[in-house]
Design a protein around this motif. Structure first.
Motif, PDB file in Angstrom:
ATOM      1  N   UNK A   1       0.776  -1.230   0.000  1.00  0.00           N
ATOM      2  CA  UNK A   1       0.000   0.000   0.000  1.00  0.00           C
ATOM      3  C   UNK A   1       0.807   1.278   0.000  1.00  0.00           C
ATOM      4  N   UNK A   2       2.136   1.168  -0.108  1.00  0.00           N
ATOM      5  CA  UNK A   2       2.984   2.367  -0.080  1.00  0.00           C
ATOM      6  C   UNK A   2       3.725   2.550  -1.403  1.00  0.00           C
ATOM      7  N   UNK A   3       4.144   3.770  -1.663  1.00  0.00           N
ATOM      8  CA  UNK A   3       4.858   4.100  -2.898  1.00  0.00           C
ATOM      9  C   UNK A   3       6.364   3.920  -2.720  1.00  0.00           C
ATOM     10  N   UNK A   4       6.757   2.758  -2.233  1.00  0.00           N
ATOM     11  CA  UNK A   4       8.162   2.481  -1.939  1.00  0.00           C
ATOM     12  C   UNK A   4       8.984   2.372  -3.218  1.00  0.00           C
ATOM     13  N   UNK A   5      10.197   2.896  -3.162  1.00  0.00           N
ATOM     14  CA  UNK A   5      11.124   2.853  -4.295  1.00  0.00           C
ATOM     15  C   UNK A   5      12.500   2.439  -3.791  1.00  0.00           C
ATOM     16  N   UNK A   6      13.337   1.940  -4.711  1.00  0.00           N
ATOM     17  CA  UNK A   6      13.145   1.818  -6.157  1.00  0.00           C
ATOM     18  C   UNK A   6      12.244   0.641  -6.511  1.00  0.00           C
ATOM     19  N   UNK A   7      11.624   0.735  -7.644  1.00  0.00           N
ATOM     20  CA  UNK A   7      10.796  -0.339  -8.167  1.00  0.00           C
ATOM     21  C   UNK A   7      11.204  -0.575  -9.615  1.00  0.00           C
ATOM     22  N   UNK A   8      11.512  -1.820  -9.926  1.00  0.00           N
ATOM     23  CA  UNK A   8      11.898  -2.186 -11.285  1.00  0.00           C
ATOM     24  C   UNK A   8      10.790  -3.008 -11.922  1.00  0.00           C
ATOM     25  N   UNK A   9      10.329  -2.556 -13.087  1.00  0.00           N
ATOM     26  CA  UNK A   9       9.327  -3.297 -13.851  1.00  0.00           C
ATOM     27  C   UNK A   9       9.964  -3.705 -15.167  1.00  0.00           C
ATOM     28  N   UNK A  10      10.118  -4.997 -15.368  1.00  0.00           N
ATOM     29  CA  UNK A  10      10.681  -5.520 -16.615  1.00  0.00           C
ATOM     30  C   UNK A  10       9.535  -5.845 -17.558  1.00  0.00           C
ATOM     31  N   UNK A  11       9.524  -5.220 -18.724  1.00  0.00           N
ATOM     32  CA  UNK A  11       8.451  -5.451 -19.690  1.00  0.00           C
ATOM     33  C   UNK A  11       9.027  -5.885 -21.037  1.00  0.00           C
ATOM     34  N   UNK A  12       8.232  -6.655 -21.754  1.00  0.00           N
ATOM     35  CA  UNK A  12       8.571  -7.031 -23.120  1.00  0.00           C
ATOM     36  C   UNK A  12       8.499  -5.774 -23.981  1.00  0.00           C
ATOM     37  N   UNK A  13       9.531  -5.514 -24.766  1.00  0.00           N
ATOM     38  CA  UNK A  13       9.598  -4.267 -25.524  1.00  0.00           C
ATOM     39  C   UNK A  13       8.498  -4.166 -26.579  1.00  0.00           C
ATOM     40  N   UNK A  14       8.062  -5.303 -27.112  1.00  0.00           N
ATOM     41  CA  UNK A  14       7.053  -5.273 -28.165  1.00  0.00           C
ATOM     42  C   UNK A  14       5.634  -5.225 -27.620  1.00  0.00           C
ATOM     43  N   UNK A  15       5.349  -6.058 -26.618  1.00  0.00           N
ATOM     44  CA  UNK A  15       3.971  -6.180 -26.132  1.00  0.00           C
ATOM     45  C   UNK A  15       3.675  -5.382 -24.869  1.00  0.00           C
ATOM     46  N   UNK A  16       4.723  -4.880 -24.195  1.00  0.00           N
ATOM     47  CA  UNK A  16       4.599  -4.201 -22.903  1.00  0.00           C
ATOM     48  C   UNK A  16       4.127  -5.138 -21.786  1.00  0.00           C
ATOM     49  N   UNK A  17       4.081  -6.441 -22.049  1.00  0.00           N
ATOM     50  CA  UNK A  17       3.705  -7.401 -21.008  1.00  0.00           C
ATOM     51  C   UNK A  17       4.784  -7.407 -19.929  1.00  0.00           C
ATOM     52  N   UNK A  18       4.353  -7.514 -18.669  1.00  0.00           N
ATOM     53  CA  UNK A  18       5.296  -7.501 -17.554  1.00  0.00           C
ATOM     54  C   UNK A  18       5.932  -8.875 -17.384  1.00  0.00           C
ATOM     55  N   UNK A  19       7.264  -8.923 -17.444  1.00  0.00           N
ATOM     56  CA  UNK A  19       7.997 -10.167 -17.238  1.00  0.00           C
ATOM     57  C   UNK A  19       8.246 -10.421 -15.756  1.00  0.00           C
ATOM     58  N   UNK A  20       8.676  -9.377 -15.062  1.00  0.00           N
ATOM     59  CA  UNK A  20       8.859  -9.505 -13.617  1.00  0.00           C
ATOM     60  C   UNK A  20       8.912  -8.122 -12.984  1.00  0.00           C
ATOM     61  N   UNK A  21       8.751  -8.096 -11.658  1.00  0.00           N
ATOM     62  CA  UNK A  21       8.815  -6.863 -10.872  1.00  0.00           C
ATOM     63  C   UNK A  21       9.784  -7.103  -9.724  1.00  0.00           C
ATOM     64  N   UNK A  22      10.611  -6.120  -9.440  1.00  0.00           N
ATOM     65  CA  UNK A  22      11.532  -6.228  -8.304  1.00  0.00           C
ATOM     66  C   UNK A  22      11.520  -4.926  -7.521  1.00  0.00           C
ATOM     67  N   UNK A  23      11.680  -5.043  -6.198  1.00  0.00           N
ATOM     68  CA  UNK A  23      11.827  -3.861  -5.356  1.00  0.00           C
ATOM     69  C   UNK A  23      10.856  -3.872  -4.190  1.00  0.00           C
ATOM     70  N   UNK A  24      11.084  -2.932  -3.281  1.00  0.00           N
ATOM     71  CA  UNK A  24      11.997  -1.793  -3.327  1.00  0.00           C
ATOM     72  C   UNK A  24      13.404  -2.057  -2.774  1.00  0.00           C
ATOM     73  N   UNK A  25      13.619  -3.227  -2.193  1.00  0.00           N
ATOM     74  CA  UNK A  25      14.962  -3.571  -1.691  1.00  0.00           C
ATOM     75  C   UNK A  25      15.063  -5.076  -1.587  1.00  0.00           C
ATOM     76  N   UNK A  26      16.274  -5.626  -1.449  1.00  0.00           N
ATOM     77  CA  UNK A  26      16.402  -7.079  -1.304  1.00  0.00           C
ATOM     78  C   UNK A  26      15.585  -7.602  -0.119  1.00  0.00           C
ATOM     79  N   UNK A  27      15.049  -8.804  -0.272  1.00  0.00           N
ATOM     80  CA  UNK A  27      14.174  -9.379   0.749  1.00  0.00           C
ATOM     81  C   UNK A  27      14.870  -9.488   2.104  1.00  0.00           C
ATOM     82  N   UNK A  28      16.156  -9.791   2.095  1.00  0.00           N
ATOM     83  CA  UNK A  28      16.879  -9.962   3.360  1.00  0.00           C
ATOM     84  C   UNK A  28      16.863  -8.693   4.196  1.00  0.00           C
TER      85      UNK A  28
END
Length: 202
Positions: free
Chosen positions: A125-152
């Motif tokens: 529910x928060x606007x935490x950053x950084x946030x990485x959104x990996x998308x397919x360049x042609x379709x804009x489909x989301x491949x994966x999301x990472x962030x805002x920091x390592x799980x550890x």
């Protein structure tokens, strides 16, 4: 992700331009977004953090090999702000990974300029950053999301708050950056190995 949101992006930065902007803001005692004293101070520290990580970070063999094998064009969109400490710790590593393969296009945008985009990728529910959104360049489909920091470190933050509900923000930040210094980018690299293994980009 609504592909129409991507079309609203009118200003983005590659890593070199983003880092130079952080350094420029630090010299001019400025920051991105609202000019709050604590954010200006954080930007000054972040400029030094990014320079240090750029020099010290080496992508491990397994991640290097895996990234080099990617043959599908994609965009790695990172949402950030120059005052964000986690961004300063993580984005230099993400940039080093991205530059290993020409099929990866890294773009960085400022969170507060694109609230509609960050609001599509909230963290608890928060606007935490950084946030990485990996998308397919042609379709804009989301491949994966990472962030805002390592799980550890995210788990460590939760533990610190649970064990010491009265912990101050400054003390929490001190613990976070001590962890980053001790981890030496190992956790984020390990997480990207897991991410790339899970998605079909080869």
């Amino acid at each position: 992700m609504d592909s129409n949101l991507l079309q609203t992006i009118t200003r983005s930065y590659n890593y070199t331009d983003y880092k130079n902007l952080v350094i420029k803001y630090a010299k001019e005692q400025m920051t991105s977004g609202e000019q709050l004293p604590e954010r200006i101070a954080a930007t000054l520290i972040n400029a030094q953090r990014m320079k240090r990580i750029d020099k010290q970070c080496i992508i491990n063999y397994n991640l290097h090999t895996l990234t080099s094998q990617i043959n599908k064009k994609q965009k790695w969109l990172v949402i950030s702000e120059t005052w964000c400490g986690d961004s300063a710790q993580c984005i230099p590593v993400i940039a080093k990974i991205a530059e290993l393969n020409e099929n990866i296009k890294l773009e960085i945008i400022f969170r507060d300029e694109y609230l509609d985009i960050i609001d599509s990728f909230l963290t608890n529910g928060t606007r935490s950053i950084p946030k990485l959104i990996c998308t397919d360049e042609e379709s804009d489909a989301v491949n994966f999301i990472w962030g805002p920091r390592p799980k550890a470190i995210q788990d460590k933050v939760s533990e610190l708050k649970a064990s010491n509900p009265d912990i101050t923000h400054d003390e929490l930040v001190k613990n976070i950056h001590l962890w980053y210094a001790q981890d030496k980018t190992k956790s984020i690299q390990s997480e990207f190995i897991d991410l790339l293994n899970k998605v079909n980009l080869i």
